[in-house]
Scaffold this active site. Structure first.
Site, mmCIF file in Angstrom:
data_model
loop_
_atom_site.group_PDB
_atom_site.id
_atom_site.type_symbol
_atom_site.label_atom_id
_atom_site.label_comp_id
_atom_site.label_asym_id
_atom_site.label_seq_id
_atom_site.Cartn_x
_atom_site.Cartn_y
_atom_site.Cartn_z
ATOM 1 C CD GLU A 198 -0.485 -0.999 1.370
ATOM 2 O OE1 GLU A 198 0.475 -1.313 2.110
ATOM 3 O OE2 GLU A 198 -0.458 -1.132 0.140
ATOM 4 C CB CYS A 238 -1.957 5.346 -1.332
ATOM 5 S SG CYS A 238 -2.868 5.416 -2.890
ATOM 6 C CG HIS A 278 -2.285 0.302 -2.631
ATOM 7 N ND1 HIS A 278 -1.322 0.605 -1.699
ATOM 8 C CD2 HIS A 278 -2.412 1.420 -3.415
ATOM 9 C CE1 HIS A 278 -0.902 1.856 -1.904
ATOM 10 N NE2 HIS A 278 -1.539 2.361 -2.933
#
Ligand code: PCA
Length: 205
Positions: free
Chosen positions: A81, A143, A167
């Site tokens: 991310e 998350c 992820h």
């Protein structure tokens, strides 16, 4: 002496009866990968608890790097991310709390960029035959929350701490139970995480 990596996974949540990040974190606990020895922990899918758990483990472990893992059921690739945003929103957590437009840190920046070498991770993953791309949204659920909390901690206390979030897709085991999501073998998911950890040793800190 090796450096210390705090690696976190999550417990199962919503209609995902298995969370492959939990198993990967547990299996890698104590392993040395590149220059890092892994200490693993499994986070609760609980908006009131997860940030506190993370800060407590940072306190106990005094890590030289932090990688948090989360399941992105439905994604096809490994996705480091790029950014966490200062908002909690989304479906109920495992305690039944459903946040709407909540701020994570009152005094925090709107967004915080990953401190991990995300492009290099993607390059290495693809080079070793595993589909990957940088993701530009970690969502607004747990998350994103945990990524934001880690980066807010780093920004406030240790600005050079490599911290961030990756992820991963579902495992075959989960996809069989769930029925409607793409999946990878557990071994490939674990190998992908190990490749990302190995990339950390390329950076000076
Ligand atoms: N994935 C969720 C929370 C826990 C997990 O593994 C998310 O993407 O926010």
């Amino acid at each position: 002496m090796t450096k210390k990596l705090l690696l976190t996974g999550f417990e199962p949540f919503l209609d995902f009866s298995i969370n492959p990040t939990k198993k990967i974190a547990e299996e890698l606990n104590g392993e040395t990968i590149g220059g890092y020895t892994v200490t693993s922990q499994v986070l609760s899918v609980d908006f009131h608890k997860a940030g506190k758990q993370l800060l407590q483990w940072i306190d106990e472990t005094e890590p030289d790097a932090i990688i948090s893992l989360g399941l992105a059921g439905g994604r096809f690739k490994i996705t480091p991310e790029r950014i966490a945003i200062n908002v909690n929103d989304g479906p109920k957590d495992n305690q039944g709390h459903k946040p709407e437009n909540e701020v994570i840190q009152e005094d925090g920046a709107d967004g915080l960029f990953s401190m991990l070498p995300i492009s290099r991770m993607v390059e290495q993953l693809q080079g070793q035959g595993l589909p990957a791309e940088v993701s530009n949204t970690a969502g607004t659920y747990l998350c994103n929350h945990v990524m934001y909390q880690a980066l807010h901690y780093a920004k406030t206390n240790n600005p050079h701490l490599p911290a961030g979030f990756i992820h991963i897709p579902a495992s075959h085991e989960l996809a069989i139970e769930h029925g409607k999501i793409p999946s990878w073998s557990h071994d490939d998911l674990k190998r992908a995480v190990m490749i990302c950890i190995a990339v950390l040793s390329e950076i000076e800190s």
